[in-house]
Design a protein around this motif. Sequence first.
Motif, short mmCIF file in Angstrom:
data_model
loop_
_atom_site.label_atom_id
_atom_site.label_comp_id
_atom_site.label_asym_id
_atom_site.label_seq_id
_atom_site.Cartn_x
_atom_site.Cartn_y
_atom_site.Cartn_z
N TYR A 162 0.84 -1.20 0.00
CA TYR A 162 0.00 0.00 0.00
C TYR A 162 0.87 1.24 0.00
N GLY A 163 0.25 2.36 -0.22
CA GLY A 163 0.94 3.65 -0.26
C GLY A 163 0.12 4.63 -1.06
N PRO A 164 0.61 5.86 -1.20
CA PRO A 164 -0.11 6.87 -1.99
C PRO A 164 -0.25 6.43 -3.45
N SER A 165 -1.10 7.15 -4.16
CA SER A 165 -1.30 6.88 -5.58
C SER A 165 -0.01 7.13 -6.37
N LYS A 166 0.18 6.35 -7.43
CA LYS A 166 1.28 6.54 -8.38
C LYS A 166 2.66 6.35 -7.74
N THR A 167 2.77 5.37 -6.85
CA THR A 167 4.08 5.11 -6.22
C THR A 167 4.65 3.75 -6.60
N GLY A 168 3.98 3.02 -7.51
CA GLY A 168 4.56 1.77 -8.02
C GLY A 168 3.95 0.50 -7.47
N LYS A 169 2.79 0.60 -6.83
CA LYS A 169 2.18 -0.60 -6.24
C LYS A 169 1.83 -1.64 -7.31
N SER A 170 1.20 -1.18 -8.39
CA SER A 170 0.84 -2.10 -9.47
C SER A 170 2.07 -2.64 -10.17
#
Length: 233
Positions: free
Chosen positions: A34-42
């Motif tokens: 998890y983390g903020p949007s657009k940080t590389g989770k996907s």
Amino acid sequence: MIPRIESGIPGFDELTRPNNGTGGIPENTATLIYGPSKTGKSIFTNQFTYKGLKNDEPCLYITTDNGYKQFKTNMDEFNWPIEKYLDNNTLYLIDTISDVSEGKPKQSESFIQSYINNPTDIMVKVGSGVNYIYKNNHRFRSVLDSATTLLAYNENMLIIRVLKAYLMRVNEAGGTPIIAYTEESADSIVETMLKSMVDNIIRVDGENLYIEAMKGIGKRSSPYQIKDNGIVL
């Protein structure tokens, strides 16, 4: 000693190496990234998926954020082609977001469509997917990308129950599941519940990757970058 599987993320397996043995994702455990949007989770989950496919470990992938066409584009961007794995049925893809009229891969037993606002149908198809993959290989991976969209389209407590059932179903079959989630997209109670149902918790913020919890090791962290070959620690 807890068996571990290769993550596919350069530097991650070294970061998570216990005092003795090898690093990586603890096999047959559940992970939340998890983390903020657009940080590389996907990107992390896609690297994890592709590494498994290259290692002859099937993957059950549930996409709620991107339809098949965008998922394929995202994988191709990092030179992780998925067509042959759909063709040989080692990638079992449940697409919950595409319209049935949109382009999809050529006929494949392992490409299934469902509906983001019908969690019951998703779980029925997850069950079928687990059974399909398990009969071919008892060691497999699974990704749900992401819980964020499921929570946005459905009643939150229902999705918490669905996610628990998903993790239990995959774990009972011997699989290793990962769920992605965008931080603060649901209330703090839901986030606490999400963290309580997994064994390993990874947070990314665009600069650093934090191991907040993981079986067999303590808290650790490392800077990371997103490069042409994906996330690199």
